[in-house]
Design an enzyme around this catalytic site. Structure first.
Site, PDB file in Angstrom:
ATOM      1  N   GLU A 232      -5.815 -22.914  -9.168  1.00  0.00           N
ATOM      2  CA  GLU A 232      -6.299 -21.359  -8.909  1.00  0.00           C
ATOM      3  C   GLU A 232      -5.955 -21.327  -7.582  1.00  0.00           C
ATOM      4  O   GLU A 232      -6.764 -22.025  -6.901  1.00  0.00           O
ATOM      5  CB  GLU A 232      -7.469 -21.324  -9.643  1.00  0.00           C
ATOM      6  CG  GLU A 232      -7.952 -19.595  -9.321  1.00  0.00           C
ATOM      7  CD  GLU A 232      -9.046 -19.092  -9.815  1.00  0.00           C
ATOM      8  OE1 GLU A 232      -9.439 -19.923 -11.059  1.00  0.00           O
ATOM      9  OE2 GLU A 232      -9.845 -18.496  -9.287  1.00  0.00           O
ATOM     10  N   GLU A 237     -11.255 -12.808  -2.382  1.00  0.00           N
ATOM     11  CA  GLU A 237     -12.421 -12.391  -3.303  1.00  0.00           C
ATOM     12  C   GLU A 237     -13.294 -11.946  -2.352  1.00  0.00           C
ATOM     13  O   GLU A 237     -13.638 -12.264  -1.232  1.00  0.00           O
ATOM     14  CB  GLU A 237     -13.058 -13.750  -4.016  1.00  0.00           C
ATOM     15  CG  GLU A 237     -12.080 -14.316  -5.296  1.00  0.00           C
ATOM     16  CD  GLU A 237     -12.783 -15.442  -5.783  1.00  0.00           C
ATOM     17  OE1 GLU A 237     -13.123 -14.821  -7.050  1.00  0.00           O
ATOM     18  OE2 GLU A 237     -13.027 -16.509  -5.191  1.00  0.00           O
TER      19      GLU A 237
END
Length: 344
Positions: A232, A237
């Site tokens: 990932e 974020e």
């Protein structure tokens, strides 16, 4: 005379046999290559092609380590290799003799590659997101998508729409199918998957404690190998409860969840102005930028799962292990995306 000549040849043969036996029948002494020279010619067309020429005395073959986890054995000592990404590479060449004696030499080569647009969405057509480019994850997933998140993902226009030249992913406080919040998770899986390149997303982020917008990528083999084996790459974020702090993170076996490889940087106006979030992904490194400022470099190699196809995900979550406690006064917010572009 014939007898004398025959005797002479017989004696000569016996002497040769004796000499051979006195040497024990040993093989010739192993020879080590010497005078190894390595030259590199970088193609001026910025294609990434580099021609290497290696020469050495007593060499039977050459092993090339191109400095990015790729290796090749070459008999003649001349090989052309196309690098998938620009960078400075340390190339090692090992010359081998027939008796497997070796000598090595390293050189550095600088590779420049012209980027071309591989895929993009400019979000210029009003309405639902382009179905040829985007699909959806619907529902709550297992345990809130594995993170104890609180939202229910939909494909409704109340949660996702293209308007005014931007994509809007809208997180709302509302009761829906057993959840207290709704949002959208867009993904390019099965529509656009790729290996290596530069991903650039121009976006304005959310407001409100508990909000968790993300721009990220997941290995396309997710359904067969699971997470984190698929890998990932979190390009961006953000926690609404921690304004201005941008995170980039990589999850892979042994380094996942709270033990992931992560770094952060701080910017102004993350939720009121558009910023460019970028990842440069190659076989040798994954580099993360905000507004073209590098803040995280992760060394890539063949032992970790960042060398196969990935797909892109855009979503806004609520709460969970990263989003944290939700502001009780929260009502709604959105992440706006001006464009998504992938270059190679």
């Amino acid at each position: 005379m014939k007898f004398i000549r025959a005797s002479f040849f017989l004696v000569a043969a016996m002497l040769l046999t004796y000499c051979s036996k006195s040497n024990g029948g040993a093989e010739p002494t192993p020879v080590t290559p010497s005078d190894l020279e390595v030259f590199a010619t970088v193609n001026p067309d910025n294609s990434g092609n580099v021609t290497f020429t290696a020469t050495a005395k007593n060499a039977a073959s050459y092993d090339f380590d191109f400095g990015n986890g790729t290796y090749q054995n070459v008999v003649a000592g001349v090989v052309t290799y196309q690098y998938p990404a620009a960078g400075v590479y340390t190339v090692q060449v090992i010359a081998k003799s027939k008796s497997n004696k070796t000598i090595s030499k390293s050189i550095q080569v600088t590779v420049t590659i012209s980027s071309s647009l591989l895929w993009s969405d400019e979000f210029n057509t009003p309405g639902a997101p382009d179905a040829s480019k985007w699909g959806y994850d619907i529902g709550t997933g297992d345990n809130g998508w594995g993170n104890a998140e609180l939202q229910y993902y939909t494909n409704r226009p109340e949660n996702v729409i293209v308007a005014d030249g931007v994509l809007k992913i809208m997180l709302k406080k509302e009761s829906f199918s057993g959840s207290a919040y709704t949002s959208t998770r867009l993904l390019s899986r099965g529509k656009f998957d790729f290996t290596y390149g530069t991903v650039e997303v121009k976006a304005k982020l959310t407001t409100g404690g508990g909000t968790w917008p993300a721009i990220w990528m997941l290995g396309s083999n997710f359904s067969s190998v699971g997470w984190p084996a698929c890998g990932e790459i979190d390009i961006m974020e953000y926690r609404g409860s921690d304004p201005g702090k941008i995170h980039s993170t990589l999850h892979h076996p042994g380094r996942s969840g709270g033990n992931a490889d992560t770094k952060s940087t701080t910017i102004a106006n993350a939720n009121t102005a558009f910023h460019i979030y970028k990842a440069e992904w190659s076989a040798s490194a994954i580099k993360f930028y905000v507004d073209d400022k590098l803040y995280h470099t992760f060394p890539n190699n063949s032992s970790i799962p960042f060398n196969h196809d990935f797909f892109i995900i855009l979503n806004v979550a609520m709460g969970g292990t990263f989003g944290g406690p939700v502001d009780p006064n929260f009502s709604n917010t959105s992440m706006e995306v001006d464009y998504v572009r992938v270059y190679r």
